[in-house]
Write a protein that holds these residues in place. Structure first.
Motif, PDB file in Angstrom:
ATOM      1  N   UNK A 246       0.932  -1.030  -0.029  1.00 54.29           N
ATOM      2  CA  UNK A 246       0.055  -0.047  -0.138  1.00 54.29           C
ATOM      3  C   UNK A 246       0.870   1.122  -0.006  1.00 54.29           C
ATOM      4  N   UNK A 247       2.026   1.193   0.392  1.00 49.89           N
ATOM      5  CA  UNK A 247       2.833   2.480   0.512  1.00 49.89           C
ATOM      6  C   UNK A 247       3.221   2.905  -0.958  1.00 49.89           C
ATOM      7  N   UNK A 248       3.692   1.985  -2.094  1.00 47.61           N
ATOM      8  CA  UNK A 248       3.587   2.451  -3.243  1.00 47.61           C
ATOM      9  C   UNK A 248       3.231   0.979  -4.016  1.00 47.61           C
ATOM     10  N   UNK A 249       1.941   1.217  -4.365  1.00 45.95           N
ATOM     11  CA  UNK A 249       1.690  -0.262  -5.363  1.00 45.95           C
ATOM     12  C   UNK A 249       2.240  -0.389  -6.563  1.00 45.95           C
ATOM     13  N   UNK A 250       2.778   0.742  -7.203  1.00 46.30           N
ATOM     14  CA  UNK A 250       3.294   0.787  -8.469  1.00 46.30           C
ATOM     15  C   UNK A 250       4.449  -0.040  -8.418  1.00 46.30           C
ATOM     16  N   UNK A 290       1.645 -20.067   9.442  1.00 40.75           N
ATOM     17  CA  UNK A 290       0.995 -18.912   8.756  1.00 40.75           C
ATOM     18  C   UNK A 290       1.699 -17.549   9.441  1.00 40.75           C
ATOM     19  N   UNK A 291       2.497 -17.591  10.116  1.00 43.17           N
ATOM     20  CA  UNK A 291       3.036 -16.210  10.613  1.00 43.17           C
ATOM     21  C   UNK A 291       4.161 -16.128   9.763  1.00 43.17           C
ATOM     22  N   UNK A 292       4.784 -16.659   9.015  1.00 41.83           N
ATOM     23  CA  UNK A 292       5.679 -16.193   7.640  1.00 41.83           C
ATOM     24  C   UNK A 292       4.966 -16.526   6.501  1.00 41.83           C
ATOM     25  N   UNK A 293       5.090 -15.594   5.577  1.00 43.33           N
ATOM     26  CA  UNK A 293       4.284 -15.849   4.292  1.00 43.33           C
ATOM     27  C   UNK A 293       4.580 -14.531   3.426  1.00 43.33           C
ATOM     28  N   UNK A 294       3.771 -14.683   2.208  1.00 40.21           N
ATOM     29  CA  UNK A 294       4.081 -13.578   1.260  1.00 40.21           C
ATOM     30  C   UNK A 294       2.613 -12.859   0.994  1.00 40.21           C
ATOM     31  N   UNK A 295       2.957 -11.480   0.990  1.00 45.16           N
ATOM     32  CA  UNK A 295       1.465 -10.728   0.775  1.00 45.16           C
ATOM     33  C   UNK A 295       1.913  -9.847  -0.672  1.00 45.16           C
ATOM     34  N   UNK A 296       0.661  -9.539  -1.124  1.00 43.62           N
ATOM     35  CA  UNK A 296       0.530  -9.111  -2.607  1.00 43.62           C
ATOM     36  C   UNK A 296      -0.313  -7.732  -2.567  1.00 43.62           C
ATOM     37  N   UNK A 297      -0.802  -7.284  -1.363  1.00 45.47           N
ATOM     38  CA  UNK A 297      -1.713  -6.129  -1.043  1.00 45.47           C
ATOM     39  C   UNK A 297      -3.166  -6.665  -1.379  1.00 45.47           C
ATOM     40  N   UNK A 303      -1.202  -5.392  -9.882  1.00 41.90           N
ATOM     41  CA  UNK A 303      -0.417  -6.804  -9.433  1.00 41.90           C
ATOM     42  C   UNK A 303       0.561  -6.936 -10.511  1.00 41.90           C
ATOM     43  N   UNK A 304       1.847  -6.832 -10.054  1.00 44.14           N
ATOM     44  CA  UNK A 304       3.112  -7.168 -11.031  1.00 44.14           C
ATOM     45  C   UNK A 304       3.398  -8.741 -10.929  1.00 44.14           C
ATOM     46  N   UNK A 305       3.015  -9.504  -9.931  1.00 45.43           N
ATOM     47  CA  UNK A 305       2.991 -10.850  -9.699  1.00 45.43           C
ATOM     48  C   UNK A 305       1.657 -11.606 -10.390  1.00 45.43           C
ATOM     49  N   UNK A 306       2.165 -12.228 -11.496  1.00 39.29           N
ATOM     50  CA  UNK A 306       1.001 -12.892 -12.310  1.00 39.29           C
ATOM     51  C   UNK A 306       0.238 -14.002 -11.534  1.00 39.29           C
TER      52      UNK A 306
END
Length: 331
Positions: A246-250, A290-297, A303-306
């Protein structure tokens, strides 16, 4: 019969009032959060505070926060003062190691939670340490970075050269080379500060100048400068600890999540509800928690990650959980 019913109702009312009085009279838990750095990093320390504020909202705990701002002279005194005035002290940062070693044995009636370091003290069942398998989620971050990279060159900036920070970095590098064995992970740069975005920006510009087009920041507030550099250069970055997209989604393609706040909330909610406190132990939170993971906004953000790459990441996550992939570690 009416007299019996009336008597029973009276008894029930008295019991009910006694229960209410007992609940109202029960002292609220006083919890102090001591952070080695500063709040406002939108990552590690803020995540810890988020957990505390959830406990305030859900359980009515009485909170207090001490920010040491990297001042070594505050580490031990802040613990002492907090322990004297609170039921629970949460120490966030490796810098509290020496202070806790001294203070915990002297304050047996205070519960201590040590975040991000595995300290055990003989005979001290009032201390619970929580560590995290940040290397596992960083493996996924490295995989994503290399897959998204167009140059095949990626970088990483750490707050300092330490076992904890390097645990992120070894996982990141392993995941990147798993994605592309011919790719390049530039040597890490260490800012030697967690409090200076200007340093983070300068270091990031240096890495982008070496053809890197994705940088993983593991430097708390210093890492905000990495995001600034990415925006200026039209490159990408990866956030840390919280979902920072969210800080800079681009420019922030994803974040490696280390859910400090959730671990604090889970630990203290158990203590509040049933007195359960795993003192004297180290909780090493791996990917299964579940306390370590990946977030995509969220879906409102670019979404740059397909979707295809996200599916690959989910498969890799399961392989790590199953032990098919063993992620390197520095601790």
């Amino acid at each position: 019969m009416k007299k019996i019913i009336s008597l029973l109702l009276c008894v029930m009312m008295i019991v009910g009032l006694a229960a209410c009085t007992s609940a109202e009279d029960k002292p609220q838990l006083k919890v102090a959060l001591c952070v080695a750095g500063s709040l406002g990093d939108q990552g590690f320390y803020d995540s810890a505070n988020d957990g505390l504020q959830r406990l305030v909202a859900d359980y009515g705990v009485i909170p207090s926060v001490v920010e040491c701002k990297g001042d070594a002279s505050m580490f031990q005194p802040s613990l002492i003062n907090a322990a004297m005035e609170n039921d629970v002290v949460i120490a966030v940062g490796w810098e509290f190691w020496d202070g806790l070693t001294e203070v915990v044995p002297q304050m047996p009636d205070t519960k201590f939670i040590y975040i991000d370091n595995g300290l055990q003290l003989e005979g001290c069942d009032n201390l619970l340490s929580i560590t995290y398998k940040e290397n596992e989620a960083s493996f996924l971050a490295g995989y994503i970075a290399m897959k998204v990279s167009k140059t095949g060159v990626i970088g990483v900036i750490g707050g300092e050269d330490s076992d904890t920070i390097n645990n992120f970095i070894v996982g990141y590098k392993q995941g990147a080379l798993y994605a592309n064995p011919e790719g390049t992970v530039l040597d890490p740069l260490y800012a030697n500060t967690y409090e200076d975005p200007a340093v983070g920006k300068d270091y990031a510009l240096s890495l982008y100048g070496k053809n890197a087009d994705v940088i993983f920041q593991v430097a708390d507030l210093t890492g905000m400068g990495v995001f600034e550099a990415a925006a200026e250069e039209g490159k990408f970055a990866i956030g840390v600890d919280k979902d920072q997209k969210y800080i800079n989604p681009d420019v922030i393609i994803c974040s490696m999540l280390k859910k400090v706040g959730d671990s604090i909330y889970v630990t203290l909610s158990k203590y509040i509800e049933n007195g359960e406190f795993a003192g004297g132990t180290i909780w090493d939170a791996d990917m299964t928690t579940g306390l370590v993971d990946i977030g995509y906004g969220d879906d409102t953000m670019p979404q740059q990650v397909s979707d295809e790459l996200k599916a690959e990441v989910e498969e890799l996550k399961q392989k790590i959980i199953n032990g098919e992939i063993v992620v390197e570690s520095t601790r």
